[in-house]
Design a protein around this motif. Sequence first.
Motif, PDB file in Angstrom:
ATOM      1  N   LEU A  21       0.289  -3.869   4.294  1.00 56.65           N
ATOM      2  CA  LEU A  21       0.905  -2.795   3.517  1.00 56.65           C
ATOM      3  C   LEU A  21       0.460  -2.846   2.063  1.00 56.65           C
ATOM      4  O   LEU A  21       0.169  -1.809   1.450  1.00 56.65           O
ATOM      5  CB  LEU A  21       2.427  -2.885   3.613  1.00 56.65           C
ATOM      6  CG  LEU A  21       3.018  -2.862   5.021  1.00 56.65           C
ATOM      7  CD1 LEU A  21       4.538  -2.847   4.955  1.00 56.65           C
ATOM      8  CD2 LEU A  21       2.497  -1.677   5.821  1.00 56.65           C
ATOM      9  N   ASP A  22       0.383  -4.049   1.501  1.00 59.32           N
ATOM     10  CA  ASP A  22      -0.092  -4.192   0.122  1.00 59.32           C
ATOM     11  C   ASP A  22      -1.558  -3.796   0.000  1.00 59.32           C
ATOM     12  O   ASP A  22      -1.959  -3.125  -0.957  1.00 59.32           O
ATOM     13  CB  ASP A  22       0.081  -5.632  -0.351  1.00 59.32           C
ATOM     14  CG  ASP A  22       1.527  -5.999  -0.639  1.00 59.32           C
ATOM     15  OD1 ASP A  22       2.373  -5.076  -0.726  1.00 59.32           O
ATOM     16  OD2 ASP A  22       1.818  -7.202  -0.768  1.00 59.32           O
ATOM     17  N   VAL A  23      -2.370  -4.222   0.967  1.00 60.31           N
ATOM     18  CA  VAL A  23      -3.796  -3.888   0.938  1.00 60.31           C
ATOM     19  C   VAL A  23      -3.975  -2.376   1.028  1.00 60.31           C
ATOM     20  O   VAL A  23      -4.761  -1.780   0.276  1.00 60.31           O
ATOM     21  CB  VAL A  23      -4.537  -4.599   2.088  1.00 60.31           C
ATOM     22  CG1 VAL A  23      -5.955  -4.050   2.249  1.00 60.31           C
ATOM     23  CG2 VAL A  23      -4.583  -6.100   1.837  1.00 60.31           C
ATOM     24  N   ALA A  24      -3.246  -1.734   1.931  1.00 60.93           N
ATOM     25  CA  ALA A  24      -3.362  -0.283   2.087  1.00 60.93           C
ATOM     26  C   ALA A  24      -2.999   0.441   0.790  1.00 60.93           C
ATOM     27  O   ALA A  24      -3.737   1.317   0.329  1.00 60.93           O
ATOM     28  CB  ALA A  24      -2.466   0.186   3.232  1.00 60.93           C
ATOM     29  N   ALA A  25      -1.860   0.067   0.193  1.00 59.67           N
ATOM     30  CA  ALA A  25      -1.423   0.743  -1.034  1.00 59.67           C
ATOM     31  C   ALA A  25      -2.403   0.518  -2.178  1.00 59.67           C
ATOM     32  O   ALA A  25      -2.690   1.436  -2.951  1.00 59.67           O
ATOM     33  CB  ALA A  25      -0.028   0.262  -1.415  1.00 59.67           C
ATOM     34  N   ALA A  26      -2.938  -0.695  -2.294  1.00 58.56           N
ATOM     35  CA  ALA A  26      -3.902  -0.994  -3.357  1.00 58.56           C
ATOM     36  C   ALA A  26      -5.178  -0.186  -3.196  1.00 58.56           C
ATOM     37  O   ALA A  26      -5.866   0.107  -4.193  1.00 58.56           O
ATOM     38  CB  ALA A  26      -4.225  -2.489  -3.365  1.00 58.56           C
ATOM     39  N   ARG A  27      -5.501   0.195  -1.972  1.00 55.32           N
ATOM     40  CA  ARG A  27      -6.692   0.993  -1.694  1.00 55.32           C
ATOM     41  C   ARG A  27      -6.399   2.497  -1.730  1.00 55.32           C
ATOM     42  O   ARG A  27      -7.268   3.313  -1.401  1.00 55.32           O
ATOM     43  CB  ARG A  27      -7.265   0.606  -0.333  1.00 55.32           C
ATOM     44  CG  ARG A  27      -7.803  -0.821  -0.212  1.00 55.32           C
ATOM     45  CD  ARG A  27      -9.233  -0.952  -0.657  1.00 55.32           C
ATOM     46  NE  ARG A  27     -10.163  -0.214   0.189  1.00 55.32           N
ATOM     47  CZ  ARG A  27     -10.795  -0.708   1.249  1.00 55.32           C
ATOM     48  NH1 ARG A  27     -10.589  -1.983   1.596  1.00 55.32           N
ATOM     49  NH2 ARG A  27     -11.628   0.040   1.947  1.00 55.32           N
ATOM     50  N   GLY A  28      -5.171   2.880  -2.086  1.00 54.15           N
ATOM     51  CA  GLY A  28      -4.841   4.297  -2.228  1.00 54.15           C
ATOM     52  C   GLY A  28      -4.262   4.943  -0.990  1.00 54.15           C
ATOM     53  O   GLY A  28      -4.192   6.181  -0.909  1.00 54.15           O
ATOM     54  N   HIS A  29      -3.789   4.140  -0.025  1.00 49.33           N
ATOM     55  CA  HIS A  29      -3.239   4.671   1.216  1.00 49.33           C
ATOM     56  C   HIS A  29      -1.761   4.328   1.344  1.00 49.33           C
ATOM     57  O   HIS A  29      -1.310   3.311   0.821  1.00 49.33           O
ATOM     58  CB  HIS A  29      -3.986   4.093   2.414  1.00 49.33           C
ATOM     59  CG  HIS A  29      -5.452   4.358   2.407  1.00 49.33           C
ATOM     60  ND1 HIS A  29      -6.007   5.508   2.911  1.00 49.33           N
ATOM     61  CD2 HIS A  29      -6.493   3.622   1.917  1.00 49.33           C
ATOM     62  CE1 HIS A  29      -7.326   5.473   2.752  1.00 49.33           C
ATOM     63  NE2 HIS A  29      -7.640   4.335   2.151  1.00 49.33           N
ATOM     64  N   LEU A  30      -1.027   5.158   2.057  1.00 48.80           N
ATOM     65  CA  LEU A  30       0.361   4.858   2.394  1.00 48.80           C
ATOM     66  C   LEU A  30       0.361   3.846   3.531  1.00 48.80           C
ATOM     67  O   LEU A  30      -0.281   4.051   4.566  1.00 48.80           O
ATOM     68  CB  LEU A  30       1.079   6.135   2.827  1.00 48.80           C
ATOM     69  CG  LEU A  30       2.477   5.969   3.441  1.00 48.80           C
ATOM     70  CD1 LEU A  30       3.454   5.428   2.404  1.00 48.80           C
ATOM     71  CD2 LEU A  30       2.968   7.295   4.018  1.00 48.80           C
ATOM     72  N   GLY A  31       1.088   2.754   3.370  1.00 54.77           N
ATOM     73  CA  GLY A  31       1.221   1.759   4.422  1.00 54.77           C
ATOM     74  C   GLY A  31       2.608   1.806   5.034  1.00 54.77           C
ATOM     75  O   GLY A  31       3.609   1.725   4.301  1.00 54.77           O
ATOM     76  N   VAL A  32       2.684   1.947   6.341  1.00 51.90           N
ATOM     77  CA  VAL A  32       3.963   2.014   7.052  1.00 51.90           C
ATOM     78  C   VAL A  32       3.904   1.085   8.261  1.00 51.90           C
ATOM     79  O   VAL A  32       2.983   1.183   9.080  1.00 51.90           O
ATOM     80  CB  VAL A  32       4.272   3.444   7.538  1.00 51.90           C
ATOM     81  CG1 VAL A  32       5.543   3.459   8.391  1.00 51.90           C
ATOM     82  CG2 VAL A  32       4.407   4.400   6.363  1.00 51.90           C
ATOM     83  N   ALA A  33       4.857   0.178   8.372  1.00 55.24           N
ATOM     84  CA  ALA A  33       5.001  -0.672   9.558  1.00 55.24           C
ATOM     85  C   ALA A  33       6.402  -0.441  10.109  1.00 55.24           C
ATOM     86  O   ALA A  33       7.389  -0.618   9.393  1.00 55.24           O
ATOM     87  CB  ALA A  33       4.803  -2.143   9.207  1.00 55.24           C
ATOM     88  N   ILE A  34       6.489  -0.036  11.356  1.00 54.79           N
ATOM     89  CA  ILE A  34       7.795   0.268  11.946  1.00 54.79           C
ATOM     90  C   ILE A  34       8.279  -0.885  12.823  1.00 54.79           C
ATOM     91  O   ILE A  34       7.496  -1.694  13.309  1.00 54.79           O
ATOM     92  CB  ILE A  34       7.751   1.556  12.799  1.00 54.79           C
ATOM     93  CG1 ILE A  34       6.799   1.398  14.001  1.00 54.79           C
ATOM     94  CG2 ILE A  34       7.378   2.758  11.948  1.00 54.79           C
ATOM     95  CD1 ILE A  34       6.930   2.503  15.042  1.00 54.79           C
ATOM     96  N   ASP A  35       9.596  -0.958  13.001  1.00 52.52           N
ATOM     97  CA  ASP A  35      10.194  -1.735  14.085  1.00 52.52           C
ATOM     98  C   ASP A  35      10.222  -0.801  15.287  1.00 52.52           C
ATOM     99  O   ASP A  35      10.897   0.231  15.283  1.00 52.52           O
ATOM    100  CB  ASP A  35      11.620  -2.166  13.727  1.00 52.52           C
ATOM    101  CG  ASP A  35      11.661  -3.203  12.619  1.00 52.52           C
ATOM    102  OD1 ASP A  35      10.883  -4.166  12.685  1.00 52.52           O
ATOM    103  OD2 ASP A  35      12.484  -3.046  11.690  1.00 52.52           O
ATOM    104  N   ARG A  36       9.461  -1.151  16.327  1.00 52.51           N
ATOM    105  CA  ARG A  36       9.327  -0.258  17.469  1.00 52.51           C
ATOM    106  C   ARG A  36      10.652  -0.101  18.226  1.00 52.51           C
ATOM    107  O   ARG A  36      11.581  -0.894  18.031  1.00 52.51           O
ATOM    108  CB  ARG A  36       8.230  -0.798  18.410  1.00 52.51           C
ATOM    109  CG  ARG A  36       6.855  -0.859  17.794  1.00 52.51           C
ATOM    110  CD  ARG A  36       5.776  -1.225  18.807  1.00 52.51           C
ATOM    111  NE  ARG A  36       5.837  -2.609  19.262  1.00 52.51           N
ATOM    112  CZ  ARG A  36       6.313  -3.001  20.436  1.00 52.51           C
ATOM    113  NH1 ARG A  36       6.818  -2.120  21.290  1.00 52.51           N
ATOM    114  NH2 ARG A  36       6.317  -4.289  20.779  1.00 52.51           N
TER     115      ARG A  36
END
Length: 280
Positions: A49-64
């Motif tokens: 999530l941190d890597v995605a945001a730092a690269r300009g992307h929204l990071g989302v991880a769900i509890d399935r």
Amino acid sequence: MGDTVYRVGELALSARERQPAGAPKGIVLALHGGGSGAGYWDFSPTSLLDVAAARGHLGVAIDRPGYGAAFARPMPLAEQATVVLDLAEQLRAREGGPPLLLAGHSMGGILALIAAARPGAANSIAAIDVCGVPLRYAAPMQAALDGRRLAEGATHFPALGDDHARQAFFGAEGDFTAEALAYDATLRTPVPGAELPDAASAPRDLPAVMRRIALPVRLSFAAEEASSIVSEEIAAEARADLAGNARNLVRFELHTGHNISLHRGGRAFHQAMIDWLEAA
């Protein structure tokens, strides 16, 4: 449990979300494995999530479904795939339609492949990136999974113990930290019985599923995988099954066990996930 909740129909899904500094140029929607949770993708030193945001992307991880806020709503992966595709479309609509990478680990990787094989999946997903997917089990493991049954009245199997998790999910001692092992212990949770048959049948079902996928797929095997069998022969079979899609990469991640993201190389592994999205 996550720090936000998404609603998909009547279902509430807890999630962890990381926003970039500006409007997101893409979205990463990450699916955890069996007996884990959204936090798998958010171990501080390597966090996707941190890597995605730092690269300009929204990071989302769900509890399935069957985990977190939806603990009481376990369901087979075919039903979860519908939920995931609906959520992907919801996220893209909210953010103005950027491309979305569907990332999946282990059971979440099986789920990502099933979702990507659905007709119309390209309307919601630009590419997928999966790891820890079991394409072959040792015969005793296959028999144990096929024969496992819930206790009367139960909806979930017990969470894995420390020794089992260490042996099955982590590689050589120098490839991960004590902190990563301790963090993994905080994630472990009961496994919904409704999805375990999908893990048992994955080696039988996934070849046909992969042949139906038209989207770009990056499939990674941990070089020190212990929860299923990996080999160059299995990788070659996977390449053949994915040969009809737009673009594919079947590869081995060195110096890692099953839980690739929690090893020392996890951050670089996640950077490569974003590369895969940006090339889609």
